[in-house]
Motif scaffolding. Structure first.
Motif, PDB file in Angstrom:
ATOM      1  N   HIS A 109       0.851  -1.203   0.000  1.00  0.00           N
ATOM      2  CA  HIS A 109       0.000   0.000   0.000  1.00  0.00           C
ATOM      3  C   HIS A 109       0.882   1.247   0.000  1.00  0.00           C
ATOM      4  CE1 HIS A 109       1.054  -0.438   4.273  1.00  0.00           C
ATOM      5  NE2 HIS A 109       0.814   0.866   4.380  1.00  0.00           N
ATOM      6  N   ASP A 111       0.808   5.071   2.081  1.00  0.00           N
ATOM      7  CA  ASP A 111       0.164   5.658   3.262  1.00  0.00           C
ATOM      8  C   ASP A 111      -0.697   6.862   2.910  1.00  0.00           C
ATOM      9  OD1 ASP A 111       2.960   5.103   5.565  1.00  0.00           O
ATOM     10  OD2 ASP A 111       1.366   3.794   4.841  1.00  0.00           O
ATOM     11  N   HIS A 225       4.875   0.037  -0.046  1.00  0.00           N
ATOM     12  CA  HIS A 225       5.545  -0.743   1.004  1.00  0.00           C
ATOM     13  C   HIS A 225       4.587  -1.792   1.558  1.00  0.00           C
ATOM     14  CE1 HIS A 225       3.546   2.581   3.107  1.00  0.00           C
ATOM     15  NE2 HIS A 225       3.565   1.867   4.208  1.00  0.00           N
TER      16      HIS A 225
HETATM   17 FE    FE Z   1       1.942   2.070   5.681  1.00  0.00          FE
END
Ligand code: FE
Ligand code: 6CS
Length: 278
Positions: A109, A111, A225
């Motif tokens: 994903h 952030d 990540h």
């Molecule tokens: Fe994250």
């Protein structure tokens, strides 16, 4: 502590930067000793794995003096101000735990989609600083990153069916995800499209951000990540502090997420400490 030009260049190009031995063993041992005190039973700030073990503790700095000091460490604020070219405050602060043999993954994903769509922050002018509480590598769930995947904004999401998302919520949450678990559990709602992942993993590779206890990893809010389960019988914990530029406040409206997910103390951090023993 200021970054040297080569470090800034590496971060801007790759979207992450590792600095070994940033915190002393004595400081990390103090953080490990304090960790259990941050886990308040039945608190919405404590997110559990399906196994019942702790997955994340949000906003430990609200109640714990040592974690509060860590958020104001001069070395962190210097770096955040340098990379964000502005004064900063804490948007989000959590301890991500991976209990030995009991943890779950974090899917691929970015952030920023959560901070943009859930919190209304307009620009990715935030910095994640991750602190390694134990020696960390591919065996116990080190962060996996795709270098230079942060340059094209919010990437295409994987097509997740809502039914499977809702299934991962507990009964009380089912209707409105009122505890935001679909952003915090092991079946998160905004993940990266697999075709796009395949393309970038092929062209840019995947790196494992291994490091000894006391290492810090800085990473961009838009870098792809993920992290695996902790396959060792030993716990692996990470502190993750997200600093936001003071020019980049989220919109606050009726459905704003709670303060332990989207910080409301927006004063620029000035009262820094040089060490946890100050
Ligand atoms: Fe994250
Ligand atoms: O929703 C959030 O704010 C959190 N969720 C994820 C998947 N990453 C960013 C953040 O910790």
């Amino acid at each position: 502590m200021k970054l040297i030009p080569e470090q800034i260049e590496f971060y801007n190009k790759n979207g992450y930067l590792v600095i070994e031995n940033f915190l002393s063993t004595r400081e990390v041992d103090l953080l490990n000793a304090e960790l259990p005190k941050t886990i308040e039973n039945d608190s919405p700030r404590v997110i559990l794995e399906k196994s019942g073990h702790v997955r994340s503790v949000f906003a430990p700095h609200f109640s714990n003096k040592i974690y509060n000091k860590l958020g104001r460490l001069k070395g962190f604020i210097d770096i955040a101000e340098q990379l964000l070219s502005n004064k900063v405050y804490i948007h989000q602060y959590k301890i991500n735990c991976k209990k030995g043999l009991q943890s779950e993954w974090w899917e691929w994903h970015q952030d920023f989609p959560y901070w943009h769509l859930d919190d209304g922050i307009e620009h990715p002018d935030l910095l994640n600083i991750m602190i390694y509480m134990q020696d960390t590598d591919s065996l116990n769930g080190a962060l996996l990153l795709i270098p230079a995947s942060h340059n094209d904004g919010i990437a295409k999401f994987a097509d997740k069916d809502t039914v499977s998302l809702l299934k991962s919520l507990d009964e009380s949450d089912r209707n409105k995800d009122k505890n935001h678990l679909s952003s915090l559990n092991s079946n998160i709602k905004f993940t990266v499209d697999h075709e796009l992942l395949r393309t970038l993993a092929f062209s840019n590779s995947i790196i494992t951000a291994s490091g000894k206890k006391g290492t810090i990893l800085m990473f961009h809010p838009n870098i792809f990540h993920a992290s695996n389960n902790n396959m060792t019988p030993f716990d692996r914990n990470m502190v993750l502090i997200t600093y936001n530029s003071i020019n980049n406040f989220p919109r606050i409206n009726a459905d704003a997420r709670p303060d332990f997910l989207a910080g409301r103390d927006r004063e620029p951090i000035e009262n820094t400490v040089s060490s946890l023993f100050d």
